[in-house]
Design a protein around this motif. Structure first.
Motif, short mmCIF file in Angstrom:
data_model
loop_
_atom_site.label_atom_id
_atom_site.label_comp_id
_atom_site.label_asym_id
_atom_site.label_seq_id
_atom_site.Cartn_x
_atom_site.Cartn_y
_atom_site.Cartn_z
N HIS A 1 0.73 -1.09 -0.03
CA HIS A 1 -0.21 -0.10 -0.01
C HIS A 1 0.97 1.35 -0.10
CE1 HIS A 1 -3.51 -2.31 1.12
NE2 HIS A 1 -4.16 -1.56 0.54
N GLN A 2 1.87 1.18 0.82
CA GLN A 2 2.77 2.36 0.79
C GLN A 2 3.62 2.82 -0.67
OE1 GLN A 2 5.20 1.16 4.22
NE2 GLN A 2 3.89 2.32 5.82
N ARG A 3 3.87 1.41 -1.06
CA ARG A 3 4.69 1.71 -2.27
C ARG A 3 3.97 2.28 -3.39
NH1 ARG A 3 7.28 -3.20 -1.15
NH2 ARG A 3 5.74 -4.33 -2.37
N GLN A 4 2.41 1.74 -3.52
CA GLN A 4 1.57 2.11 -4.69
C GLN A 4 1.23 3.79 -4.12
OE1 GLN A 4 0.24 0.06 -7.18
NE2 GLN A 4 0.12 2.03 -7.70
N HIS A 5 1.13 4.05 -2.85
CA HIS A 5 0.46 5.43 -2.54
C HIS A 5 1.65 6.41 -2.99
CE1 HIS A 5 -1.45 8.71 -0.57
NE2 HIS A 5 -2.59 7.90 -0.49
N ALA A 6 2.88 6.07 -2.68
CA ALA A 6 4.09 6.74 -3.22
C ALA A 6 4.01 6.81 -4.74
CB ALA A 6 5.31 6.09 -2.77
N ASP A 7 3.80 5.94 -5.28
CA ASP A 7 4.01 6.02 -6.84
C ASP A 7 2.96 7.10 -7.28
OD1 ASP A 7 5.82 4.07 -7.02
OD2 ASP A 7 4.34 2.42 -7.70
N ILE A 8 1.52 6.85 -6.64
CA ILE A 8 0.47 7.80 -7.48
C ILE A 8 0.94 9.21 -6.84
CG2 ILE A 8 -1.98 8.37 -6.85
CD1 ILE A 8 -2.17 5.41 -6.40
N LEU B 1 -6.64 4.51 -0.40
CA LEU B 1 -6.53 3.40 -1.36
C LEU B 1 -6.64 2.00 -0.59
CD1 LEU B 1 -5.94 2.86 -4.25
CD2 LEU B 1 -3.59 3.00 -3.67
N ASN B 2 -7.37 1.03 -0.98
CA ASN B 2 -7.15 -0.12 -0.50
C ASN B 2 -6.95 -1.12 -1.71
OD1 ASN B 2 -7.85 -0.19 2.66
ND2 ASN B 2 -9.67 0.78 1.67
N LEU B 3 -5.97 -1.84 -1.52
CA LEU B 3 -5.69 -2.94 -2.53
C LEU B 3 -6.02 -4.50 -2.19
CD1 LEU B 3 -2.37 -1.12 -3.58
CD2 LEU B 3 -4.35 -0.93 -4.48
N ALA B 4 -6.28 -4.90 -3.15
CA ALA B 4 -6.36 -6.46 -3.15
C ALA B 4 -6.03 -7.26 -4.37
CB ALA B 4 -7.74 -7.02 -2.48
N THR B 5 -5.50 -8.36 -4.46
CA THR B 5 -5.25 -9.20 -5.64
C THR B 5 -6.55 -10.19 -5.75
OG1 THR B 5 -2.77 -9.02 -5.64
CG2 THR B 5 -3.91 -10.80 -6.89
N ALA B 6 -7.24 -10.30 -6.88
CA ALA B 6 -8.32 -11.04 -7.02
C ALA B 6 -8.16 -12.15 -8.02
CB ALA B 6 -9.61 -10.37 -7.73
#
Length: 322
Positions: A202-209, A222-227
């Motif tokens: 989550h931290q990496r993705q938020h930093a990218d955004i 942001l909440n992330l999950a793999t389906a």
């Protein structure tokens, strides 16, 4: 004679590399010579890829002479990206790096939605597909009264690479055959399951955004999950603000050629989105001081399509009159 570019796609046998070949092949982009490259093992095993109805042998990226090309599309694991990018830029090639190796390096240009492609001898970093999709959705929404965006993203296993797709396929087959499953890419079984992302992810993705958007006027939760999907992602999107306007948001999105609006959320399908060139936003509705909608797209394809747009800008820049 029309201008062309000789291009190397590095990581051509991976999920992102194949997506790059597909969108490049389906486009009218003027490719001169195309060199699909991968690891020494893939080259030694005689792997081939298809590009515009031609089967091409995969070459060894480590031994390739990058002086043969003007543009390098780099879709390799982060651990390999820096060395290959250095080889290519030293040879004078423009490098578009789609790996995660240097996305947070302020010394390198991050190619945003309206950014330029790399120049000769330059390395430009491409954002990931989810960040690009969110930037597209949130662009211009602050004047429409949007102050905060709450996003739950269900991502496909293809976002984790080819090995993750193979693992999901193997686990699914094993479960249908009442056999034991094995895990290597994921720390738990992926088939018939839903795996929330770790705090670090989550931290990496938020930093990218955050780097892509700079100081956004719209806040992001942001909440992330793999389906257990091979391709295609779904976002549950809630837009909040004291003066949020459904009509104003719809007007902004309708004017964006990268967004397709559907009134009925039942029209949404992540599987269908995997082959589309746009984001599908469906079921936009107002609930008090917030708007809700579903979004479908494919993060791997979205990154590849952005790379195609940047490549076109590189082509235009390289062939400008002196």
């Amino acid at each position: 004679m029309s201008a062309t570019l000789d291009i190397a796609v590095v990581g051509a046998t991976g999920t992102l590399g194949r997506a790059l070949l597909e969108v490049l092949g389906d486009s009218r982009f003027p490719v001169g010579k195309l060199y699909p490259l991968a690891s020494e093992r893939a080259a030694a095993e005689g792997d081939t890829v298809t590009f515009r109805r031609h089967d091409l042998s995969v070459g060894d990226a480590e031994g390739f002479d990058f002086a043969k090309v003007q543009l390098v599309l780099l879709a390799v694991p982060a651990a390999l990206a820096d060395g290959l990018a250095a080889d290519a830029t030293e040879a004078g090639a423009a490098v578009l790096d789609l790996s995660a190796a240097q996305r947070h390096n302020p010394a390198l240009v991050l190619a945003d939605l309206n950014g330029n492609g790399p120049a000769a001898g330059q390395r430009v970093v491409c954002p990931d597909g989810l960040s690009l999709a969110l930037a597209t959705l949130l662009d211009g929404l602050a004047p429409a009264g949007v102050e905060m965006a709450d996003i739950t993203a269900l991502l496909p296993v293809s976002a984790h690479g080819r090995a993750a797709m193979d693992e999901l396929a193997g686990q699914t087959t094993a479960l249908f055959n009442l056999s034991e499953t094995t895990t290597q890419v994921f720390d738990r079984r992926m088939a018939f399951n839903l795996l929330p992302a770790s705090l670090a992810e989550h931290q990496r993705q938020h930093a990218d955004i955050s780097r892509l958007l700079g100081s956004p006027a719209v806040g992001i939760s942001l909440n992330l999950a793999t389906a257990p999907l091979f391709f295609g992602a779904t976002l549950a999107l809630t837009l909040r603000g004291s003066a949020v306007s459904l009509d104003a948001v719809r007007t902004v999105w309708a004017a964006n050629t990268l967004i397709r609006l559907e009134d009925d959320a039942a029209a949404l399908s992540p599987a269908d989105a995997a082959s589309r060139p746009d984001l599908t936003v469906a079921g936009l509705q107002q609930q008090g001081s917030q708007l809700c909608a579903w979004v479908a797209f494919d993060p791997v394809r979205w990154a590849a399509l952005h790379a195609l747009r940047l490549s076109a800008r590189t082509l235009a820049a390289l062939h400008q009159p002196a």
